[in-house]
Design an enzyme around this catalytic site. Structure first.
Site, PDB file in Angstrom:
ATOM      1  N   ASP A  67      26.590  33.747 -29.220  1.00  0.00           N
ATOM      2  CA  ASP A  67      25.645  33.154 -27.683  1.00  0.00           C
ATOM      3  C   ASP A  67      25.703  33.732 -26.810  1.00  0.00           C
ATOM      4  O   ASP A  67      27.795  33.941 -26.088  1.00  0.00           O
ATOM      5  CB  ASP A  67      26.765  31.482 -27.369  1.00  0.00           C
ATOM      6  CG  ASP A  67      25.818  31.261 -27.121  1.00  0.00           C
ATOM      7  OD1 ASP A  67      25.062  30.787 -25.726  1.00  0.00           O
ATOM      8  OD2 ASP A  67      26.762  29.787 -26.621  1.00  0.00           O
ATOM      9  N   ASN A  76      24.881  32.046 -23.411  1.00  0.00           N
ATOM     10  CA  ASN A  76      24.811  31.327 -22.199  1.00  0.00           C
ATOM     11  C   ASN A  76      25.365  30.250 -22.223  1.00  0.00           C
ATOM     12  O   ASN A  76      25.142  29.098 -21.207  1.00  0.00           O
ATOM     13  CB  ASN A  76      22.989  31.305 -21.809  1.00  0.00           C
ATOM     14  CG  ASN A  76      22.773  30.475 -22.842  1.00  0.00           C
ATOM     15  OD1 ASN A  76      22.794  30.652 -24.117  1.00  0.00           O
ATOM     16  ND2 ASN A  76      21.575  30.568 -23.054  1.00  0.00           N
ATOM     17  N   ASP A 124      25.643  27.966 -24.674  1.00  0.00           N
ATOM     18  CA  ASP A 124      25.145  26.612 -24.764  1.00  0.00           C
ATOM     19  C   ASP A 124      25.618  26.048 -26.017  1.00  0.00           C
ATOM     20  O   ASP A 124      25.145  25.241 -26.932  1.00  0.00           O
ATOM     21  CB  ASP A 124      23.669  25.943 -24.862  1.00  0.00           C
ATOM     22  CG  ASP A 124      22.691  26.998 -25.508  1.00  0.00           C
ATOM     23  OD1 ASP A 124      23.229  28.441 -25.989  1.00  0.00           O
ATOM     24  OD2 ASP A 124      21.563  26.909 -25.195  1.00  0.00           O
ATOM     25  N   ASP A 170      21.782  34.053 -30.224  1.00  0.00           N
ATOM     26  CA  ASP A 170      20.523  33.719 -28.851  1.00  0.00           C
ATOM     27  C   ASP A 170      20.542  35.472 -28.880  1.00  0.00           C
ATOM     28  O   ASP A 170      21.148  36.045 -28.942  1.00  0.00           O
ATOM     29  CB  ASP A 170      20.748  33.461 -27.296  1.00  0.00           C
ATOM     30  CG  ASP A 170      21.854  33.950 -26.508  1.00  0.00           C
ATOM     31  OD1 ASP A 170      22.394  35.206 -26.607  1.00  0.00           O
ATOM     32  OD2 ASP A 170      22.567  32.655 -25.755  1.00  0.00           O
ATOM     33  N   ASP A 174       8.821  35.571 -45.740  1.00  0.00           N
ATOM     34  CA  ASP A 174       9.265  34.223 -45.727  1.00  0.00           C
ATOM     35  C   ASP A 174       8.091  33.039 -47.077  1.00  0.00           C
ATOM     36  O   ASP A 174       6.744  33.147 -47.176  1.00  0.00           O
ATOM     37  CB  ASP A 174       8.993  33.132 -44.758  1.00  0.00           C
ATOM     38  CG  ASP A 174       9.926  31.634 -45.280  1.00  0.00           C
ATOM     39  OD1 ASP A 174      11.125  32.389 -45.604  1.00  0.00           O
ATOM     40  OD2 ASP A 174       9.640  31.141 -45.368  1.00  0.00           O
ATOM     41  N   GLU A 218      10.017  37.804 -49.677  1.00  0.00           N
ATOM     42  CA  GLU A 218      11.335  36.875 -50.505  1.00  0.00           C
ATOM     43  C   GLU A 218      10.524  36.642 -51.879  1.00  0.00           C
ATOM     44  O   GLU A 218       9.591  35.421 -51.515  1.00  0.00           O
ATOM     45  CB  GLU A 218      11.653  35.872 -49.127  1.00  0.00           C
ATOM     46  CG  GLU A 218      12.262  34.894 -50.138  1.00  0.00           C
ATOM     47  CD  GLU A 218      12.351  32.971 -49.533  1.00  0.00           C
ATOM     48  OE1 GLU A 218      13.006  32.192 -49.765  1.00  0.00           O
ATOM     49  OE2 GLU A 218      11.348  32.825 -49.265  1.00  0.00           O
TER      50      GLU A 218
HETATM   51  C1  NOJ Z   1      13.077  30.172 -47.642  1.00  0.00           C
HETATM   52  C2  NOJ Z   1      14.097  30.661 -46.015  1.00  0.00           C
HETATM   53  O1  NOJ Z   1      15.333  31.892 -47.131  1.00  0.00           O
HETATM   54  C3  NOJ Z   1      14.978  29.146 -45.894  1.00  0.00           C
HETATM   55  O2  NOJ Z   1      15.655  29.392 -45.563  1.00  0.00           O
HETATM   56  C4  NOJ Z   1      13.816  28.254 -45.761  1.00  0.00           C
HETATM   57  O3  NOJ Z   1      13.755  26.953 -45.835  1.00  0.00           O
HETATM   58  C5  NOJ Z   1      12.449  27.933 -47.007  1.00  0.00           C
HETATM   59  N1  NOJ Z   1      11.745  29.477 -46.978  1.00  0.00           N
HETATM   60  C6  NOJ Z   1      10.743  27.496 -46.201  1.00  0.00           C
HETATM   61  O4  NOJ Z   1      10.401  28.029 -45.012  1.00  0.00           O
END
Ligand code: NOJ
Length: 551
Positions: A20, A22, A24, A28, A198, A257
């Site tokens: 961090d 700043n 908070d 970041d 993702d 992923e």
């Molecule tokens: C996989 C991500 O690694 C996870 O953290 C997330 O909750 C789900 N996809 C949904 O985007």
């Protein structure tokens, strides 16, 4: 043709928990910039950032409300541009998390879809049904049904595989595919080198009219993975996306992923002829045993031991099957699972040996921030910080089954993903140098020595990781052949070979001393963890010890 990512050592940064700048309590982009010298010294050459886009943070950034702007908690676009520039100047590539299966319900597309049922954006999402009735019994990964009634009152429901505030995009709609391609191009145009894609295996859904067969009460939602994972359209929809992007950015690294993908699907997704991903991350790496698991309470929140013989089979299968196809992703942890030290290793020697075991194999390491210090999961004393109703249920059920609330919280803290996202331990000042403010993810942390303390100790975990990363960058460990040796269940031994060079990685998985006889006499110890003796071909390893040797 060789690409930068053939030599990548990736470091995963969870932006909110790294540094961090700043005050908070939330990490970041400027904080990450400040720590570039640390990353350089560690020796990694690529960073994967978890999502940094505008988000209501229902799922810590995986619920994106604007793909074209940085979340104000995390920084600004100018800071992002500087980060990219400074990382590149330091020889570090940047991989962004690219969330294409769903958006936030606060995304303007979804808001428009609700406001204008006859408008263009309605078909960006999946609406179905009538009278607010669920069109089928499919269950969401985050609990409950995948269906949520349209809040604008049409009687239809919308589809969400994750949280109800994360509606799935309708990839069957070509406009959606083009819109997401625009997003990818925007970031690649700004200098980003790769995308961690993702949940891509979920973009296609089966016929929504059918229930998933279940023997349980059909009114209750059930996980229906075969209806929303790895369907053939995933490939046909993503292929043009990948091909077009690669035509303009030939050196882009597409890292998918693929949580539930088996190794054969990994081949389908990553073979060069498929024109899809360069590598995939599977979640199938870590089979566990049932030993000590109490079936009266949720099994996923109870610590479980790795099933080492199964683990070995899994590893060798991925190593051999992907050989000549794509680079396996090598990892022990990420933001979706408990930290390796808490989940598997338990001692620094074991953690170091396991790192050697994993990362000296064929493939691309991804090191989860703090792993190089031996960080453990945080410990939470209440259910609130888990922010997960299933933990509330677990603690309640565990108490009914005779556990104390404290025991249940200890189990959940050791197994849940949230305590694995704790603030980085930089130094010994208040809040460990992460922030001047109470961290957003606060819990009791372990006794792990800070990065500052470890950096001046040649025997620390950090120093070990630095040496391991250097070793991994030798051609032998990047490009050599891999061959597993049969040495019994309690050891993991493999050979790497490139031309005249040969090395063995020899790991004791048990807490008993063990003796291994190599096919050839050892010439030099390249890296070690724990106690060992080397006598020509004979290697004696103390509890959880590990060695990399040349012969
Ligand atoms: C996989 C991500 O690694 C996870 O953290 C997330 O909750 C789900 N996809 C949904 O985007």
């Amino acid at each position: 043709m060789s690409s930068w990512y053939d030599h990548a050592i990736i470091y995963q940064v969870y932006p909110k928990s790294f540094q961090d700048s700043n005050g908070d309590g939330i990490g970041d982009l400027n904080g990450i910039r400040q720590r570039i010298p640390y990353l350089q010294k560690l020796g990694i050459n690529a960073v994967w950032l978890n999502p940094i886009f505008v988000s209501p943070q229902v799922d810590n950034g995986y619920d994106v409300a604007n793909y074209y702007a940085i979340d104000e908690q995390i920084g600004t676009m100018a800071e992002m541009d500087s980060l990219i520039k400074e990382l590149h100047a330091a020889g570090i590539h940047l991989i962004l998390d690219f969330v294409l299966n769903h958006t936030s319900d606060q995304h303007p597309w979804f808001k428009d879809a609700l406001a204008n049922p006859d408008g263009l954006y309605r078909d960006y999402y999946i609406f179905k049904g009538h009278d607010n009735r669920r069109p089928n019994n499919w269950g969401s990964f985050f609990g409950g049904s995948v269906w949520e009634p349209d809040p604008s009152g049409t009687g239809e429901s919308y589809f969400h595989l994750f949280d109800k505030h994360m509606p799935d995009l309708n990839w069957a709609n070509p406009e959606v595919r083009l819109s997401m391609e625009d997003v990818a191009r925007f970031w690649l145009g700004r200098g980003v080198d790769g995308l961690r894609i993702d949940a891509f295996i979920h973009i296609a859904k089966a016929n929504l009219d059918q229930d998933f067969p279940t023997t349980a009460d059909n009114s209750q939602p059930v996980l229906a993975e075969p209806f929303y994972a790895n369907l053939p359209q995933v490939q046909s929809w993503l292929r043009p996306f990948s091909q077009r992007i690669r035509a303009d950015y030939p050196d882009v690294f597409l890292l998918g992923e693929a949580a539930s993908a088996n190794v054969n699907l990994a081949v389908d997704y990553t073979s060069p002829e498929a024109h899809l991903m360069d590598s995939v991350i599977t979640f199938r790496y870590f089979p566990t045993t049932n030993t000590g698991i109490d079936s009266a309470i949720a099994t996923n929140l109870q610590p479980a031991s790795i099933d080492w013989p199964e683990f070995k089979k899994t590893q060798v299968t991925w190593q051999q099957t992907l050989s000549g196809v794509s680079r396996p992703i090598l990892y022990w942890g990420n933001h979706d699972m408990a930290r390796v030290m808490t989940r598997v290793a338990h001692t620094p020697v074991a953690a170091a040996s396991l790192a050697m075991l994993m990362y000296l194999q064929q493939g691309t390491p991804i090191i989860y921030y703090g792993e190089e210090l031996g960080m453990e999961n945080l410990h939470y004393d209440t259910v609130a910080p888990f922010a997960d109703g299933s933990v509330d249920d677990f603690v309640e059920t565990a108490q009914k089954a005779g556990y104390s609330a404290a025991d249940a919280l200890t189990m959940a803290s050791a197994t849940h993903k949230m305590p694995a996202r704790g603030p980085m331990l930089w130094d010994d000042s208040a809040h460990n140098g992460f922030s001047t403010h109470k961290p957003w993810n606060d819990g009791r942390s372990d006794e792990t020595a800070s990065a500052e303390r470890q950096s001046s100790d040649p025997h620390s975990m950090l120093s070990f990781y630095q040496q391991l990363i250097q070793l991994k960058q030798q051609a032998l460990f990047e490009d050599g052949d891999y061959c597993l040796l049969s040495t019994g269940d309690d050891t993991y031994v493999y050979r790497r070979q490139l031309g005249q060079q040969t090395a063995y990685v020899v790991i004791n998985l048990s807490s008993q001393k063990t003796v291994i006889t190599l096919p050839a006499a050892a010439a030099q110890v390249m890296l070690s963890a724990g106690d060992y003796t080397v006598n020509d071909q004979q290697i004696i390893l103390g509890a959880h010890a590990g060695l990399a040797l040349s012969v």
